[in-house]
Design a protein around this motif. Sequence first.
Motif, short mmCIF file in Angstrom:
data_model
loop_
_atom_site.label_atom_id
_atom_site.label_comp_id
_atom_site.label_asym_id
_atom_site.label_seq_id
_atom_site.Cartn_x
_atom_site.Cartn_y
_atom_site.Cartn_z
N ASP A 91 0.83 -1.18 0.08
CA ASP A 91 0.00 0.15 0.04
C ASP A 91 1.04 1.25 -0.08
O ASP A 91 0.61 2.24 -0.62
N TYR A 92 1.80 1.38 0.93
CA TYR A 92 2.73 2.41 0.97
C TYR A 92 3.52 2.61 -0.49
O TYR A 92 3.45 3.73 -0.83
N LEU A 93 3.95 1.44 -0.86
CA LEU A 93 4.63 1.85 -2.42
C LEU A 93 3.95 2.42 -3.42
O LEU A 93 4.18 3.32 -4.07
N ASP A 94 2.47 1.95 -3.57
CA ASP A 94 1.41 2.24 -4.50
C ASP A 94 1.12 3.88 -4.22
O ASP A 94 1.09 4.53 -5.07
N LEU A 95 0.87 3.99 -3.05
CA LEU A 95 0.35 5.60 -2.47
C LEU A 95 1.76 6.50 -2.96
O LEU A 95 1.47 7.45 -3.42
N LEU A 96 2.79 5.83 -2.52
CA LEU A 96 4.16 6.72 -2.97
C LEU A 96 4.25 7.10 -4.20
O LEU A 96 4.42 8.11 -4.83
N GLU A 97 4.02 5.98 -4.84
CA GLU A 97 3.97 6.10 -6.60
C GLU A 97 2.76 7.16 -6.96
O GLU A 97 3.15 7.93 -7.83
N LEU A 98 1.97 7.25 -6.53
CA LEU A 98 0.84 7.98 -7.01
C LEU A 98 1.04 9.60 -6.66
O LEU A 98 0.90 10.31 -7.44
N ALA A 99 1.60 9.52 -5.54
CA ALA A 99 2.04 10.86 -5.05
C ALA A 99 3.18 11.46 -5.91
O ALA A 99 2.93 12.49 -6.59
N HIS A 100 4.32 10.66 -6.22
CA HIS A 100 5.25 10.99 -7.12
C HIS A 100 4.89 11.36 -8.45
O HIS A 100 5.59 12.29 -8.96
N GLN A 101 3.92 10.44 -8.97
CA GLN A 101 3.43 10.60 -10.40
C GLN A 101 2.80 12.09 -10.43
O GLN A 101 2.84 12.66 -11.57
N ASN A 102 2.21 12.87 -9.46
CA ASN A 102 1.54 14.04 -9.35
C ASN A 102 2.75 15.25 -8.66
O ASN A 102 2.05 16.17 -8.14
N LYS A 103 3.59 14.65 -8.59
CA LYS A 103 4.94 15.62 -8.07
C LYS A 103 4.45 16.07 -6.64
O LYS A 103 4.62 17.22 -6.31
N ALA A 104 3.79 15.35 -5.80
CA ALA A 104 3.45 15.55 -4.37
C ALA A 104 4.25 14.99 -3.44
O ALA A 104 4.70 13.73 -3.77
N ALA A 105 4.34 15.28 -2.25
CA ALA A 105 5.10 14.70 -1.31
C ALA A 105 4.29 13.95 -0.47
O ALA A 105 3.27 14.21 0.09
N PHE A 106 4.92 12.56 0.03
CA PHE A 106 4.23 11.52 0.61
C PHE A 106 5.00 11.49 1.76
O PHE A 106 6.19 11.32 2.17
N SER A 107 4.06 10.95 2.95
CA SER A 107 4.88 10.37 4.10
C SER A 107 4.00 9.36 4.76
O SER A 107 2.62 9.36 4.48
N LEU A 108 4.56 8.17 5.57
CA LEU A 108 3.94 7.17 5.94
C LEU A 108 4.04 7.36 7.57
O LEU A 108 5.04 7.67 8.03
N LEU A 109 3.01 7.14 8.03
CA LEU A 109 2.98 7.18 9.61
C LEU A 109 2.62 5.83 10.23
O LEU A 109 1.84 4.89 9.90
N THR A 110 3.52 5.66 11.41
CA THR A 110 3.22 4.61 12.33
C THR A 110 2.86 5.09 13.67
O THR A 110 2.71 6.30 13.74
N PRO A 111 2.49 4.25 14.63
CA PRO A 111 2.06 4.86 15.91
C PRO A 111 3.14 5.97 16.54
O PRO A 111 2.53 6.87 17.34
N ASP A 112 4.25 5.70 16.23
CA ASP A 112 5.36 6.76 16.91
C ASP A 112 6.20 7.43 15.90
O ASP A 112 7.09 8.17 16.34
N CYS A 113 5.97 7.45 14.53
CA CYS A 113 7.08 8.11 13.65
C CYS A 113 6.45 8.30 12.26
O CYS A 113 5.39 7.64 11.78
#
Length: 269
Positions: A91-113
């Motif tokens: 899921d992270y990889l697919d969302l990262l690709e979607l964001a980058h295809q649209n030149k947007a910044a993506f972040s992934l959140l865990t409970p603490d980071c």
Amino acid sequence: MIKLIAVDIDGTLLNDQGQILPATIQAVKQATAAGKKVVLCTGRPLCGVTDYLKQLGLWQQADQYVISYNGSLIQTTNRVTLLSHQLQFNDYLDLLELAHQNKAAFSLLTPDCMYVEPEDVNEIILKEAATVSIELQQQSAAKMETLSDLVPVKGMVLDEPAKLDQLEKVMPAEFKQRFTVLRSQIDHLEFTHPLASKEYALQQLAKRLGIKPAEVMAIGDEKNDLGMLKTVGVGIAMGNAVPELQALADQITTDNNHNGVGEAIAKWQ
């Protein structure tokens, strides 16, 4: 009689200066002293609400609860996880690709980071990390794949509103089935597990505590509170709430700068 009071944070519990009014603190403490559960329901992580839990006298307790990341997690305030709806690494990889295809910044959140690719760091990401008091780590996707203890909970595209507008237009239809997609702020686009929602988490917590839906009150101000207000016995919209929420609510209290939460607790509990 109301036994559980679910309270949104931003625009609800907090005033426009990001503070809890003393009268609101007093009302919450009176409710908990009477045996009612006051549960903060938020898009923030637990680390982003610690100071507020301390002010309300709810911190580090095994029998007090927080619903965080818009329903992805239910935790006790002493950090025991009761429910967790996680994303997968793909899921992270697919969302990262979607964001980058649209030149947007993506972040992934865990409970603490909050994890972000080094080239994606922007002012919006820095502000978000500071606002919710979460650790920010710059990591490549290749490095992320080696983290055996990674617990991905939420993905966020944090960028200029025009980029998010464009991304929403071109987003594959299957993403809206695969994730809960929420535009929580003009420059925040969030992706969580499809079962993650404030209302589902609240229902699960109430069931765990033996509390009926009719015995639950919810207070909110934004569109992501709509489901929560629909499924409780008493749904309260803030005076500053969006029109859709005010139209749905059972009652409307004063705004977040005038002790709306405290007045709702005193009047309708």
